[in-house]
Enzyme design. Structure first.
Site, PDB file in Angstrom:
ATOM      1  N   CYS A 259     -13.652   9.161 -18.048  1.00 13.00           N
ATOM      2  CA  CYS A 259     -13.343   7.931 -18.797  1.00 13.00           C
ATOM      3  C   CYS A 259     -14.503   7.460 -19.663  1.00 13.00           C
ATOM      4  O   CYS A 259     -14.311   6.659 -20.580  1.00 13.00           O
ATOM      5  CB  CYS A 259     -12.940   6.820 -17.837  1.00 13.00           C
TER       6      CYS A 259
ATOM      7  N   HIS B  29     -12.731   0.490 -21.911  1.00 11.92           N
ATOM      8  CA  HIS B  29     -11.891   1.598 -21.446  1.00 11.92           C
ATOM      9  C   HIS B  29     -10.660   1.021 -20.745  1.00 11.92           C
ATOM     10  O   HIS B  29     -10.749   0.020 -20.033  1.00 11.92           O
ATOM     11  CB  HIS B  29     -12.692   2.480 -20.487  1.00 11.92           C
TER      12      HIS B  29
ATOM     13  N   ASN C  67      -3.714   4.798 -18.682  1.00  5.98           N
ATOM     14  CA  ASN C  67      -5.112   5.220 -18.790  1.00  5.98           C
ATOM     15  C   ASN C  67      -5.146   6.614 -19.419  1.00  5.98           C
ATOM     16  O   ASN C  67      -4.713   7.587 -18.801  1.00  5.98           O
ATOM     17  CB  ASN C  67      -5.733   5.225 -17.392  1.00  5.98           C
TER      18      ASN C  67
HETATM   19  O1  UT7 Z   1     -10.915   5.147 -15.109  1.00  3.20           O
HETATM   20  C1  UT7 Z   1     -11.087   5.025 -13.732  1.00  3.20           C
HETATM   21  C2  UT7 Z   1      -9.748   5.317 -13.134  1.00  3.20           C
HETATM   22  N1  UT7 Z   1      -9.245   4.514 -12.089  1.00  3.20           N
HETATM   23  C3  UT7 Z   1      -9.380   3.191 -11.911  1.00  3.20           C
HETATM   24  O2  UT7 Z   1     -10.062   2.460 -12.555  1.00  3.20           O
HETATM   25  C4  UT7 Z   1      -8.564   2.643 -10.778  1.00  3.20           C
HETATM   26  C5  UT7 Z   1      -9.225   1.526 -10.029  1.00  3.20           C
HETATM   27  N2  UT7 Z   1      -8.386   1.069  -8.929  1.00  3.20           N
HETATM   28  C6  UT7 Z   1      -7.232   0.414  -9.138  1.00  3.20           C
HETATM   29  O3  UT7 Z   1      -6.884   0.135 -10.257  1.00  3.20           O
HETATM   30  C7  UT7 Z   1      -6.442  -0.010  -7.918  1.00  3.20           C
HETATM   31  O4  UT7 Z   1      -7.145   0.334  -6.759  1.00  3.20           O
HETATM   32  C8  UT7 Z   1      -5.014   0.589  -7.905  1.00  3.20           C
HETATM   33  C9  UT7 Z   1      -4.157  -0.060  -8.945  1.00  3.20           C
HETATM   34  C10 UT7 Z   1      -5.069   2.090  -8.121  1.00  3.20           C
HETATM   35  C11 UT7 Z   1      -4.357   0.348  -6.529  1.00  3.20           C
HETATM   36  O5  UT7 Z   1      -4.350  -1.043  -6.231  1.00  3.20           O
HETATM   37  P1  UT7 Z   1      -4.785  -1.547  -4.786  1.00  3.20           P
HETATM   38  O6  UT7 Z   1      -4.582  -2.997  -4.753  1.00  3.20           O
HETATM   39  O7  UT7 Z   1      -6.165  -1.035  -4.522  1.00  3.20           O
HETATM   40  O8  UT7 Z   1      -3.713  -0.887  -3.866  1.00  3.20           O
HETATM   41  P2  UT7 Z   1      -3.929   0.045  -2.572  1.00  3.20           P
HETATM   42  O9  UT7 Z   1      -4.371   1.395  -2.969  1.00  3.20           O
HETATM   43  O10 UT7 Z   1      -4.745  -0.678  -1.559  1.00  3.20           O
HETATM   44  O11 UT7 Z   1      -2.457   0.112  -2.043  1.00  3.20           O
HETATM   45  C12 UT7 Z   1      -1.762  -1.035  -1.569  1.00  3.20           C
HETATM   46  C13 UT7 Z   1      -0.395  -0.572  -1.106  1.00  3.20           C
HETATM   47  C14 UT7 Z   1      -0.445   0.600  -0.179  1.00  3.20           C
HETATM   48  O12 UT7 Z   1       0.581   0.466   0.773  1.00  3.20           O
HETATM   49  P3  UT7 Z   1       0.249  -0.056   2.268  1.00  3.20           P
HETATM   50  O13 UT7 Z   1      -0.747   0.927   2.824  1.00  3.20           O
HETATM   51  O14 UT7 Z   1      -0.323  -1.424   2.077  1.00  3.20           O
HETATM   52  O15 UT7 Z   1       1.578  -0.023   2.931  1.00  3.20           O
HETATM   53  C15 UT7 Z   1      -0.126   1.775  -1.085  1.00  3.20           C
HETATM   54  O16 UT7 Z   1       0.469   2.853  -0.376  1.00  3.20           O
HETATM   55  O17 UT7 Z   1       0.376  -0.167  -2.253  1.00  3.20           O
HETATM   56  C16 UT7 Z   1       0.859   1.159  -2.030  1.00  3.20           C
HETATM   57  N3  UT7 Z   1       0.928   1.838  -3.312  1.00  3.20           N
HETATM   58  C17 UT7 Z   1       1.992   1.738  -4.133  1.00  3.20           C
HETATM   59  N4  UT7 Z   1       3.156   1.072  -4.015  1.00  3.20           N
HETATM   60  C18 UT7 Z   1       4.027   1.173  -5.030  1.00  3.20           C
HETATM   61  C19 UT7 Z   1       0.000   2.624  -3.917  1.00  3.20           C
HETATM   62  N5  UT7 Z   1       0.437   3.044  -5.107  1.00  3.20           N
HETATM   63  C20 UT7 Z   1       1.681   2.502  -5.270  1.00  3.20           C
HETATM   64  C21 UT7 Z   1       2.635   2.567  -6.290  1.00  3.20           C
HETATM   65  N6  UT7 Z   1       3.796   1.885  -6.118  1.00  3.20           N
HETATM   66  N7  UT7 Z   1       2.437   3.264  -7.427  1.00  3.20           N
END
Ligand code: UT7
Length: 332
Positions: free
Chosen positions: A113, A259, A289
């Site tokens: 990125c 970004h 992204n």
């Molecule tokens: O350029 C660099 C690239 N990446 C980034 O900058 C990403 C940085 N991180 C993020 O943007 C966030 O961490 C995410 C958007 C990827 C995820 O958000 P989060 O609030 O950290 O969610 P999480 O990973 O803690 O997941 C929360 C819940 C989980 O379920 P449980 O364990 O609470 O039951 C996940 O399994 O959301 C679930 N989950 C989803 N649900 C629906 C994860 N992905 C999805 C999805 N749809 N696509």
């Protein structure tokens, strides 16, 4: 010593729109979850046979035309990507061929990125030293052919889109249009929190049925850790550039182009540096992204909308896998 400037900018995204609803028919996710956590509403994915070279070539032609130049005026191509068309050779040579160019050097870089900021810093250094005069700097990505579209991959797959952006960087002719600074950084201590493990020359065999059964050929990420690093490193990179350029107040900056990884990250960064929302442009809602392509795609849109005007002070800032981060300050 010479100074450099951005002479023209171009972008291209595939025509195939993939909405959050489309994804929810393939995996357990929802439009609401994706929008609430990331701001993304849709992204573009390539159609069968469409490659990173194709996207990059279209973006490059526009950038060259807007610079008022011909492809033959380019004397170096830099191609930033984490999704090269092939393991080798690098993808820049395919763009060189598609543009009908011969013998000019082609350089592929791999800073995810932050690839576009790294590429700008390399181009700026080459122009300053007089080694090259006119450089085509491309960020181009095809993520969609390497994403896990099952529920197991939903945390990552919903984030990424395909696309390309390009700029032509040439010699500055005055101090009203010039790249003022670039600052680039990396910290490999947590390199594996966002990576794709297979196929890899560090593994023998490079890919196996077992690795694929464990879905290790798909990207994996510790989203929370990446989020925390991003909201720390991006403000720091902006401050570093401000100090280097003697910019005493955030008000002096006309536009920030961050970004596009997550709208929430960018909103948080904006708040941390005290930047009003109208002075930070985002278009992740439409494209997701696109890693190395996101900054030129976003800047291109800001220029088209008249949000960036010639002579404006623009801050480009990125954070990504590696971990890598950096900023560039540009008099547009
Ligand atoms: O350029 C660099 C690239 N990446 C980034 O900058 C990403 C940085 N991180 C993020 O943007 C966030 O961490 C995410 C958007 C990827 C995820 O958000 P989060 O609030 O950290 O969610 P999480 O990973 O803690 O997941 C929360 C819940 C989980 O379920 P449980 O364990 O609470 O039951 C996940 O399994 O959301 C679930 N989950 C989803 N649900 C629906 C994860 N992905 C999805 C999805 N749809 N696509």
């Amino acid at each position: 010593m010479y100074r450099s400037r951005i002479m023209g900018i171009g972008m291209y995204v595939p025509s195939r729109v993939v909405t959050n609803h489309d994804l929810s028919t393939k995996m357990e996710t929802s439009h609401e979850w994706i929008v609430e956590r990331t701001g993304i509403e849709e992204r573009r994915w390539v159609s069968e046979g469409e490659t990173g070279t194709d996207l990059a070539t279209k973006a490059s032609r526009e950038a060259i035309e807007r610079a008022g130049l011909q492809p033959q005026d380019i004397d170096l191509i830099i191609y930033a990507t984490l999704s090269p068309d092939f393991m080798f050779p690098g993808t820049a040579v395919f763009v060189q061929r598609a543009l009908g160019l011969k013998e000019i050097p082609c350089l592929d870089i791999r800073q995810q990125c932050t690839g576009f900021i790294y590429g700008l810093s390399i181009a700026d250094a080459y122009i300053r030293s007089g080694v090259f005069k006119t450089i085509l700097m491309i960020g181009s990505e095809v993520h969609s052919t390497g994403l896990d579209v099952s529920t197991a991959g939903r945390d990552i797959t919903v984030l990424f889109g395909d696309g390309a952006g390009a700029v032509v960087i040439g010699r500055a002719t005055d101090d009203k249009h010039m790249i003022l600074s670039t600052h680039i950084h990396a910290d490999g201590s947590e390199a594996e929190i966002l990576w794709t493990e297979y196929p890899a020359s560090a593994r023998n065999p490079r890919i196996s049925a077992e690795a694929m059964a464990e879905r290790k050929h798909y990207p994996s990420m510790n989203g929370k850790k990446v989020f925390k690093h991003a909201v720390t490193r991006m403000p720091a990179a902006i401050m570093e550039g401000m100090m280097a350029n003697g910019i005493k107040s955030i008000d002096e900056i006309d536009m920030v182009i961050p970004h596009q990884a997550n709208l929430r990250i960018n909103q948080m960064v904006g708040k941390m540096i005290g930047m009003p929302e109208h002075k930070m442009h985002n278009n992740i809602m439409k494209y997701g992204n696109t890693t190395a392509a996101s900054i030129p795609i976003c800047a291109h849109e800001a220029v088209q909308l008249g949000k960036i005007k010639p002579g404006d002070l623009v801050c480009l800032v990125a954070f990504g896998a590696g971990l890598t981060w950096g900023s560039a300050f540009v008099r547009w």
